[in-house]
Design a protein around this motif. Structure first.
Motif, PDB file in Angstrom:
ATOM      1  N   VAL A  57       0.865  -1.175   0.000  1.00 35.07           N
ATOM      2  CA  VAL A  57       0.000   0.000   0.000  1.00 35.07           C
ATOM      3  C   VAL A  57       0.904   1.228   0.000  1.00 35.07           C
ATOM      4  O   VAL A  57       2.107   1.107   0.265  1.00 35.07           O
ATOM      5  CB  VAL A  57      -0.933  -0.012   1.227  1.00 35.07           C
ATOM      6  CG1 VAL A  57      -1.905  -1.182   1.171  1.00 35.07           C
ATOM      7  CG2 VAL A  57      -0.136  -0.066   2.534  1.00 35.07           C
ATOM      8  N   PRO A  58       0.384   2.413  -0.305  1.00 35.63           N
ATOM      9  CA  PRO A  58       1.265   3.588  -0.325  1.00 35.63           C
ATOM     10  C   PRO A  58       2.021   3.822   0.977  1.00 35.63           C
ATOM     11  O   PRO A  58       3.119   4.389   0.963  1.00 35.63           O
ATOM     12  CB  PRO A  58       0.281   4.734  -0.613  1.00 35.63           C
ATOM     13  CG  PRO A  58      -0.799   4.098  -1.419  1.00 35.63           C
ATOM     14  CD  PRO A  58      -0.962   2.729  -0.824  1.00 35.63           C
ATOM     15  N   GLY A  59       1.467   3.352   2.107  1.00 33.97           N
ATOM     16  CA  GLY A  59       2.118   3.580   3.394  1.00 33.97           C
ATOM     17  C   GLY A  59       3.016   2.464   3.867  1.00 33.97           C
ATOM     18  O   GLY A  59       3.597   2.568   4.956  1.00 33.97           O
ATOM     19  N   GLY A  60       3.173   1.383   3.102  1.00 35.95           N
ATOM     20  CA  GLY A  60       4.026   0.301   3.554  1.00 35.95           C
ATOM     21  C   GLY A  60       3.576  -1.061   3.052  1.00 35.95           C
ATOM     22  O   GLY A  60       2.978  -1.170   1.977  1.00 35.95           O
ATOM     23  N   VAL A  61       3.807  -2.087   3.859  1.00 29.10           N
ATOM     24  CA  VAL A  61       3.508  -3.467   3.471  1.00 29.10           C
ATOM     25  C   VAL A  61       2.730  -4.153   4.580  1.00 29.10           C
ATOM     26  O   VAL A  61       3.068  -4.028   5.768  1.00 29.10           O
ATOM     27  CB  VAL A  61       4.801  -4.255   3.186  1.00 29.10           C
ATOM     28  CG1 VAL A  61       4.479  -5.710   2.860  1.00 29.10           C
ATOM     29  CG2 VAL A  61       5.583  -3.615   2.041  1.00 29.10           C
ATOM     30  N   LEU A  62       1.689  -4.899   4.191  1.00 26.71           N
ATOM     31  CA  LEU A  62       0.877  -5.666   5.122  1.00 26.71           C
ATOM     32  C   LEU A  62       0.888  -7.132   4.710  1.00 26.71           C
ATOM     33  O   LEU A  62       1.039  -7.462   3.532  1.00 26.71           O
ATOM     34  CB  LEU A  62      -0.566  -5.144   5.137  1.00 26.71           C
ATOM     35  CG  LEU A  62      -0.748  -3.733   5.687  1.00 26.71           C
ATOM     36  CD1 LEU A  62      -2.123  -3.179   5.312  1.00 26.71           C
ATOM     37  CD2 LEU A  62      -0.554  -3.704   7.196  1.00 26.71           C
ATOM     38  N   GLY A  63       0.733  -8.008   5.699  1.00 27.80           N
ATOM     39  CA  GLY A  63       0.667  -9.429   5.434  1.00 27.80           C
ATOM     40  C   GLY A  63      -0.737  -9.959   5.648  1.00 27.80           C
ATOM     41  O   GLY A  63      -1.435  -9.563   6.590  1.00 27.80           O
ATOM     42  N   VAL A  64      -1.173 -10.853   4.766  1.00 26.47           N
ATOM     43  CA  VAL A  64      -2.505 -11.458   4.848  1.00 26.47           C
ATOM     44  C   VAL A  64      -2.338 -12.970   4.766  1.00 26.47           C
ATOM     45  O   VAL A  64      -1.562 -13.470   3.939  1.00 26.47           O
ATOM     46  CB  VAL A  64      -3.428 -10.966   3.712  1.00 26.47           C
ATOM     47  CG1 VAL A  64      -4.773 -11.684   3.751  1.00 26.47           C
ATOM     48  CG2 VAL A  64      -3.623  -9.454   3.802  1.00 26.47           C
ATOM     49  N   ARG A  65      -3.065 -13.673   5.625  1.00 26.77           N
ATOM     50  CA  ARG A  65      -2.988 -15.139   5.605  1.00 26.77           C
ATOM     51  C   ARG A  65      -4.377 -15.726   5.791  1.00 26.77           C
ATOM     52  O   ARG A  65      -5.133 -15.288   6.670  1.00 26.77           O
ATOM     53  CB  ARG A  65      -2.065 -15.637   6.724  1.00 26.77           C
ATOM     54  CG  ARG A  65      -1.860 -17.142   6.766  1.00 26.77           C
ATOM     55  CD  ARG A  65      -0.780 -17.510   7.760  1.00 26.77           C
ATOM     56  NE  ARG A  65      -1.180 -17.215   9.132  1.00 26.77           N
ATOM     57  CZ  ARG A  65      -1.783 -18.091   9.942  1.00 26.77           C
ATOM     58  NH1 ARG A  65      -2.071 -19.315   9.506  1.00 26.77           N
ATOM     59  NH2 ARG A  65      -2.082 -17.754  11.174  1.00 26.77           N
ATOM     60  N   MET A  66      -4.729 -16.701   4.962  1.00 17.56           N
ATOM     61  CA  MET A  66      -5.990 -17.422   5.093  1.00 17.56           C
ATOM     62  C   MET A  66      -5.694 -18.782   5.700  1.00 17.56           C
ATOM     63  O   MET A  66      -4.734 -19.447   5.312  1.00 17.56           O
ATOM     64  CB  MET A  66      -6.670 -17.603   3.723  1.00 17.56           C
ATOM     65  CG  MET A  66      -6.925 -16.309   2.952  1.00 17.56           C
ATOM     66  SD  MET A  66      -5.484 -15.809   1.982  1.00 17.56           S
ATOM     67  CE  MET A  66      -6.186 -14.497   0.967  1.00 17.56           C
ATOM     68  N   PHE A  67      -6.531 -19.229   6.645  1.00 18.29           N
ATOM     69  CA  PHE A  67      -6.261 -20.506   7.306  1.00 18.29           C
ATOM     70  C   PHE A  67      -7.564 -21.146   7.774  1.00 18.29           C
ATOM     71  O   PHE A  67      -8.529 -20.456   8.115  1.00 18.29           O
ATOM     72  CB  PHE A  67      -5.307 -20.312   8.495  1.00 18.29           C
ATOM     73  CG  PHE A  67      -5.776 -19.315   9.518  1.00 18.29           C
ATOM     74  CD1 PHE A  67      -6.442 -19.721  10.661  1.00 18.29           C
ATOM     75  CD2 PHE A  67      -5.549 -17.947   9.338  1.00 18.29           C
ATOM     76  CE1 PHE A  67      -6.874 -18.809  11.615  1.00 18.29           C
ATOM     77  CE2 PHE A  67      -5.981 -17.018  10.285  1.00 18.29           C
ATOM     78  CZ  PHE A  67      -6.644 -17.454  11.420  1.00 18.29           C
ATOM     79  N   PRO A  68      -7.614 -22.483   7.801  1.00 22.34           N
ATOM     80  CA  PRO A  68      -8.839 -23.178   8.186  1.00 22.34           C
ATOM     81  C   PRO A  68      -9.029 -23.203   9.703  1.00 22.34           C
ATOM     82  O   PRO A  68      -8.060 -23.252  10.463  1.00 22.34           O
ATOM     83  CB  PRO A  68      -8.625 -24.593   7.648  1.00 22.34           C
ATOM     84  CG  PRO A  68      -7.132 -24.763   7.654  1.00 22.34           C
ATOM     85  CD  PRO A  68      -6.547 -23.414   7.361  1.00 22.34           C
ATOM     86  N   THR A  69     -10.296 -23.145  10.141  1.00 18.74           N
ATOM     87  CA  THR A  69     -10.646 -23.318  11.551  1.00 18.74           C
ATOM     88  C   THR A  69     -11.892 -24.201  11.612  1.00 18.74           C
ATOM     89  O   THR A  69     -12.479 -24.541  10.574  1.00 18.74           O
ATOM     90  CB  THR A  69     -10.949 -21.977  12.246  1.00 18.74           C
ATOM     91  OG1 THR A  69     -12.219 -21.473  11.792  1.00 18.74           O
ATOM     92  CG2 THR A  69      -9.865 -20.943  11.974  1.00 18.74           C
ATOM     93  N   GLU A  70     -12.303 -24.542  12.814  1.00 21.27           N
ATOM     94  CA  GLU A  70     -13.470 -25.403  12.979  1.00 21.27           C
ATOM     95  C   GLU A  70     -14.741 -24.763  12.430  1.00 21.27           C
ATOM     96  O   GLU A  70     -15.655 -25.462  11.983  1.00 21.27           O
ATOM     97  CB  GLU A  70     -13.662 -25.741  14.457  1.00 21.27           C
ATOM     98  CG  GLU A  70     -12.588 -26.662  15.020  1.00 21.27           C
ATOM     99  CD  GLU A  70     -12.834 -27.015  16.472  1.00 21.27           C
ATOM    100  OE1 GLU A  70     -13.810 -26.487  17.046  1.00 21.27           O
ATOM    101  OE2 GLU A  70     -12.071 -27.821  17.030  1.00 21.27           O
TER     102      GLU A  70
END
Length: 293
Positions: free
Chosen positions: A258-271
């Motif tokens: 993004v213009p202000g930096g970097v973000l991390g996104v993670r998708m993961f399974p749950t019950e």
């Protein structure tokens, strides 16, 4: 008679907030006061205001406590235009940092801090980049939204994604489109969702995936705040949309610039189904006192 408002200014990848501690829920800011505080010329300047209030002392906190009775703190978030927002992915990380800085909460390594929001309780942890928040389950909205934006030659189909607040994500063709789209004007949505939506303009990297991590760039127009340097839930929506478009074999871990930096996104399974998390820095910049009429 005026009041002296003690505040802290903070940001997450440039998405900036005015934070105030009001544990007992006694502070009642009007939309006009919120707009004044967030004004970048005549106020402190911010994309929104976050009030730290105990869930037990706020009507909206009752649902959070019913969901998780350990969610002592509620993130009372207001957009720069004085409207209430359900959630803020960057905001909740900065809010957590604020609670810790003020001595209102503790969060050790490996521990989880539950925070009440208008979208439900969200769990925050420390991580290598700052803080990580589990935003819970997400929802792909039915149908298609047509998005028109200034300097974007042709209207584009947008994908509706809800991650506790509403988003419409569109893919752009090249660097010029990402640079030239003018987000000082509000993008027009057809149909226009009830209550509006945040709109993300996404450009995939080439190659899209490196070492198992998806890579995209994004600009965003936030409902109630205009273009911001970053939007945490928007980064999540953008990654989810890009994975959806990429199809089978697309990764579950993403790097969002993004213009202000970097973000991390993670998708993961749950019950209870797939969850999605957001990680990134949270900074506190300065404190001050503002006299309110």
């Amino acid at each position: 008679m005026g009041i002296d408002l003690q505040f802290t200014k903070g940001h997450g990848t440039g998405n900036d907030f005015v934070l105030v501690a009001d544990p007992d829920g006694r502070l009642d800011l009007s939309p006009e006061q919120i707009r004044g505080i967030c004004d970048r010329q005549f106020g402190v300047g911010a994309d929104g205001i976050i009030r730290a209030v105990r869930s037990a002392n706020l009507d909206a906190g009752a649902a959070a406590l019913a969901e998780d009775d350990t969610a002592e703190w509620f993130m009372d978030y207001w957009n720069a235009d004085g409207t209430v927002s359900e959630m803020c992915g960057n905001g909740i990380r900065v809010y957590t940092r604020f609670l810790l800085d003020q001595g209102l909460a503790e969060l050790g390594a490996g521990e989880t801090l539950p925070i009440g929001t208008r979208s439900g309780v969200r769990d925050v942890q420390r991580n290598a980049t700052g803080y990580q928040v589990d935003l819970g389950r997400w929802r792909l909205e039915p149908g298609e939204t047509l998005v028109r934006a200034k300097n974007l030659a042709v209207a584009r189909p947008g994908l509706g994604i809800n991650v506790g607040n509403p988003h419409v994500v569109i893919a752009l063709a090249d660097e010029d489109e990402l640079t030239e789209v003018d987000l000082t004007f509000i993008p027009q949505l057809d149909p226009d969702p009830a209550g509006g939506a945040n709109v993300e303009f996404v450009l995939p990297h080439d190659p899209l995936v490196v070492d198992g991590v998806g890579r995209i760039r994004m600009r965003v127009h936030e409902r109630g705040s205009g273009e911001t340097l970053s939007c945490g839930t928007g980064a999540v929506a953008a990654a989810l949309a890009t994975r959806h478009w990429a199809g089978a074999g697309a990764p579950n871990q993403w790097r969002v610039e993004v213009p202000g930096g970097v973000l991390g996104v993670r998708m993961f399974p749950t019950e209870d189904g797939e969850h999605v998390s957001l990680s990134g820095p949270a900074e506190l910049v300065f404190t001050g006192t503002l006299k309110l009429a």
